[in-house]
Scaffold this motif. Structure first.
Motif, PDB file in Angstrom:
ATOM      1  N   ILE A  34       1.992  10.938 -43.441  1.00  0.00           N
ATOM      2  CA  ILE A  34       1.709   9.694 -44.169  1.00  0.00           C
ATOM      3  C   ILE A  34       2.545   8.588 -43.543  1.00  0.00           C
ATOM      4  O   ILE A  34       3.773   8.670 -43.510  1.00  0.00           O
ATOM      5  CB  ILE A  34       2.030   9.840 -45.666  1.00  0.00           C
ATOM      6  CG1 ILE A  34       1.247  11.003 -46.251  1.00  0.00           C
ATOM      7  CG2 ILE A  34       1.713   8.533 -46.406  1.00  0.00           C
ATOM      8  CD1 ILE A  34       1.659  11.383 -47.658  1.00  0.00           C
ATOM      9  N   VAL A  35       1.851   7.578 -43.012  1.00  0.00           N
ATOM     10  CA  VAL A  35       2.513   6.473 -42.311  1.00  0.00           C
ATOM     11  C   VAL A  35       1.849   5.160 -42.706  1.00  0.00           C
ATOM     12  O   VAL A  35       0.799   5.150 -43.345  1.00  0.00           O
ATOM     13  CB  VAL A  35       2.438   6.660 -40.773  1.00  0.00           C
ATOM     14  CG1 VAL A  35       3.214   7.882 -40.334  1.00  0.00           C
ATOM     15  CG2 VAL A  35       0.998   6.747 -40.298  1.00  0.00           C
ATOM     16  N   GLY A  36       2.458   4.059 -42.304  1.00  0.00           N
ATOM     17  CA  GLY A  36       1.844   2.747 -42.505  1.00  0.00           C
ATOM     18  C   GLY A  36       0.528   2.670 -41.748  1.00  0.00           C
ATOM     19  O   GLY A  36       0.385   3.218 -40.662  1.00  0.00           O
ATOM     20  N   ARG A  37      -0.436   1.992 -42.327  1.00  0.00           N
ATOM     21  CA  ARG A  37      -1.775   1.918 -41.736  1.00  0.00           C
ATOM     22  C   ARG A  37      -1.746   1.339 -40.317  1.00  0.00           C
ATOM     23  O   ARG A  37      -2.492   1.775 -39.450  1.00  0.00           O
ATOM     24  CB  ARG A  37      -2.673   1.064 -42.619  1.00  0.00           C
ATOM     25  CG  ARG A  37      -4.131   1.145 -42.218  1.00  0.00           C
ATOM     26  CD  ARG A  37      -5.025   0.345 -43.120  1.00  0.00           C
ATOM     27  NE  ARG A  37      -5.056   0.920 -44.459  1.00  0.00           N
ATOM     28  CZ  ARG A  37      -5.908   0.517 -45.389  1.00  0.00           C
ATOM     29  NH1 ARG A  37      -6.770  -0.444 -45.140  1.00  0.00           N
ATOM     30  NH2 ARG A  37      -5.880   1.061 -46.584  1.00  0.00           N
ATOM     31  N   GLU A 100      12.007  12.170 -35.221  1.00  0.00           N
ATOM     32  CA  GLU A 100      12.658  11.243 -34.284  1.00  0.00           C
ATOM     33  C   GLU A 100      11.922   9.897 -34.252  1.00  0.00           C
ATOM     34  O   GLU A 100      12.542   8.841 -34.284  1.00  0.00           O
ATOM     35  CB  GLU A 100      12.700  11.885 -32.891  1.00  0.00           C
ATOM     36  CG  GLU A 100      13.487  11.105 -31.875  1.00  0.00           C
ATOM     37  CD  GLU A 100      12.583  10.355 -30.904  1.00  0.00           C
ATOM     38  OE1 GLU A 100      12.978   9.262 -30.475  1.00  0.00           O
ATOM     39  OE2 GLU A 100      11.495  10.847 -30.598  1.00  0.00           O
ATOM     40  N   LYS A 101      10.590   9.931 -34.250  1.00  0.00           N
ATOM     41  CA  LYS A 101       9.807   8.678 -34.261  1.00  0.00           C
ATOM     42  C   LYS A 101      10.011   7.918 -35.567  1.00  0.00           C
ATOM     43  O   LYS A 101      10.127   6.698 -35.567  1.00  0.00           O
ATOM     44  CB  LYS A 101       8.312   8.972 -34.066  1.00  0.00           C
ATOM     45  CG  LYS A 101       7.959   9.626 -32.755  1.00  0.00           C
ATOM     46  CD  LYS A 101       8.153   8.701 -31.609  1.00  0.00           C
ATOM     47  CE  LYS A 101       7.696   9.382 -30.321  1.00  0.00           C
ATOM     48  NZ  LYS A 101       8.265   8.784 -29.147  1.00  0.00           N
ATOM     49  N   PHE A 102      10.035   8.636 -36.704  1.00  0.00           N
ATOM     50  CA  PHE A 102      10.243   7.973 -37.995  1.00  0.00           C
ATOM     51  C   PHE A 102      11.568   7.228 -38.021  1.00  0.00           C
ATOM     52  O   PHE A 102      11.689   6.182 -38.650  1.00  0.00           O
ATOM     53  CB  PHE A 102      10.228   8.989 -39.140  1.00  0.00           C
ATOM     54  CG  PHE A 102       8.883   9.621 -39.416  1.00  0.00           C
ATOM     55  CD1 PHE A 102       7.701   9.013 -39.045  1.00  0.00           C
ATOM     56  CD2 PHE A 102       8.807  10.835 -40.074  1.00  0.00           C
ATOM     57  CE1 PHE A 102       6.463   9.597 -39.299  1.00  0.00           C
ATOM     58  CE2 PHE A 102       7.595  11.432 -40.349  1.00  0.00           C
ATOM     59  CZ  PHE A 102       6.419  10.808 -39.965  1.00  0.00           C
ATOM     60  N   ASN A 103      12.578   7.763 -37.344  1.00  0.00           N
ATOM     61  CA  ASN A 103      13.917   7.164 -37.370  1.00  0.00           C
ATOM     62  C   ASN A 103      14.132   6.086 -36.317  1.00  0.00           C
ATOM     63  O   ASN A 103      15.076   5.311 -36.427  1.00  0.00           O
ATOM     64  CB  ASN A 103      14.985   8.245 -37.204  1.00  0.00           C
ATOM     65  CG  ASN A 103      15.055   9.155 -38.406  1.00  0.00           C
ATOM     66  OD1 ASN A 103      14.861   8.724 -39.535  1.00  0.00           O
ATOM     67  ND2 ASN A 103      15.309  10.432 -38.171  1.00  0.00           N
ATOM     68  N   THR A 104      13.300   6.024 -35.285  1.00  0.00           N
ATOM     69  CA  THR A 104      13.562   5.084 -34.189  1.00  0.00           C
ATOM     70  C   THR A 104      12.541   3.966 -34.038  1.00  0.00           C
ATOM     71  O   THR A 104      12.879   2.924 -33.480  1.00  0.00           O
ATOM     72  CB  THR A 104      13.653   5.831 -32.842  1.00  0.00           C
ATOM     73  OG1 THR A 104      12.436   6.545 -32.613  1.00  0.00           O
ATOM     74  CG2 THR A 104      14.822   6.809 -32.834  1.00  0.00           C
ATOM     75  N   ILE A 105      11.347   4.120 -34.505  1.00  0.00           N
ATOM     76  CA  ILE A 105      10.312   3.096 -34.328  1.00  0.00           C
ATOM     77  C   ILE A 105      10.396   2.077 -35.454  1.00  0.00           C
ATOM     78  O   ILE A 105      10.448   2.438 -36.636  1.00  0.00           O
ATOM     79  CB  ILE A 105       8.909   3.737 -34.286  1.00  0.00           C
ATOM     80  CG1 ILE A 105       8.780   4.598 -33.041  1.00  0.00           C
ATOM     81  CG2 ILE A 105       7.819   2.683 -34.345  1.00  0.00           C
ATOM     82  CD1 ILE A 105       7.469   5.299 -32.919  1.00  0.00           C
ATOM     83  N   VAL A 106      10.405   0.817 -35.076  1.00  0.00           N
ATOM     84  CA  VAL A 106      10.447  -0.263 -36.061  1.00  0.00           C
ATOM     85  C   VAL A 106       9.132  -0.253 -36.847  1.00  0.00           C
ATOM     86  O   VAL A 106       8.049  -0.290 -36.268  1.00  0.00           O
ATOM     87  CB  VAL A 106      10.654  -1.627 -35.368  1.00  0.00           C
ATOM     88  CG1 VAL A 106      10.581  -2.755 -36.377  1.00  0.00           C
ATOM     89  CG2 VAL A 106      11.963  -1.645 -34.616  1.00  0.00           C
TER      90      VAL A 106
END
Length: 141
Positions: A34-37, A100-106
């Motif tokens: 589940i991520v932002g659209r 890792e992506k959840f923690n590093t991508i704006v």
């Protein structure tokens, strides 16, 4: 004496004919992300790099009140729910990479979890979903 004959006949029947192979016993899971659209395409491409052959995405809205979203600094409640079928052997690497992506991508925050896939009908479908390309054969005319 009859029992010995039965066991021997069962062994002979279980041997595979020439040209056939056994299906890999790699269990499959449904990875729910589940991520932002706005980041849905990015995450779908990223998950696909782990040998995922089938994905579905559903768009929705978060249920948090606007006041709570504003207090947390989240302006957008539009979400994408990505369902991906992935082999258990690739799951740990995929989850670690997603974390890792959840923690590093704006603007790339999200959550991911798995649900076991209990049954699949058909050897070809299983091989396709588990990205077992050596077993998936194309029908040529």
């Amino acid at each position: 004496m009859a029992d010995v004959k039965k066991i021997g006949s069962l062994r002979r029947r279980s041997a595979l004919p020439a040209g056939h192979s056994r299906v890999s016993m790699n269990r499959l899971k449904v990875l729910v992300t589940i991520v932002g659209r706005a980041k849905a395409d990015f995450y779908m491409d990223h998950i696909q790099s782990f040998g995922v052959n089938m994905q579905m995405v559903f768009f929705g809205k978060g249920t948090a009140p606007q006041e709570l979203l504003a207090a947390m600094g989240l302006a957008d409640s539009d979400r994408a729910v990505i369902f991906s079928v992935i082999g258990e052997d690739r799951l740990r690497a995929a989850l670690d990479s997603l974390e890792e992506k959840f923690n590093t991508i704006v603007g790339g925050k999200g959550i991911a979890y798995t649900v076991p896939l209990a049954s699949i009908i058909g050897k070809s479908i299983f091989n396709f979903l588990s990205d077992n390309r050596t077993q998936v054969r194309r029908i040529e005319k």
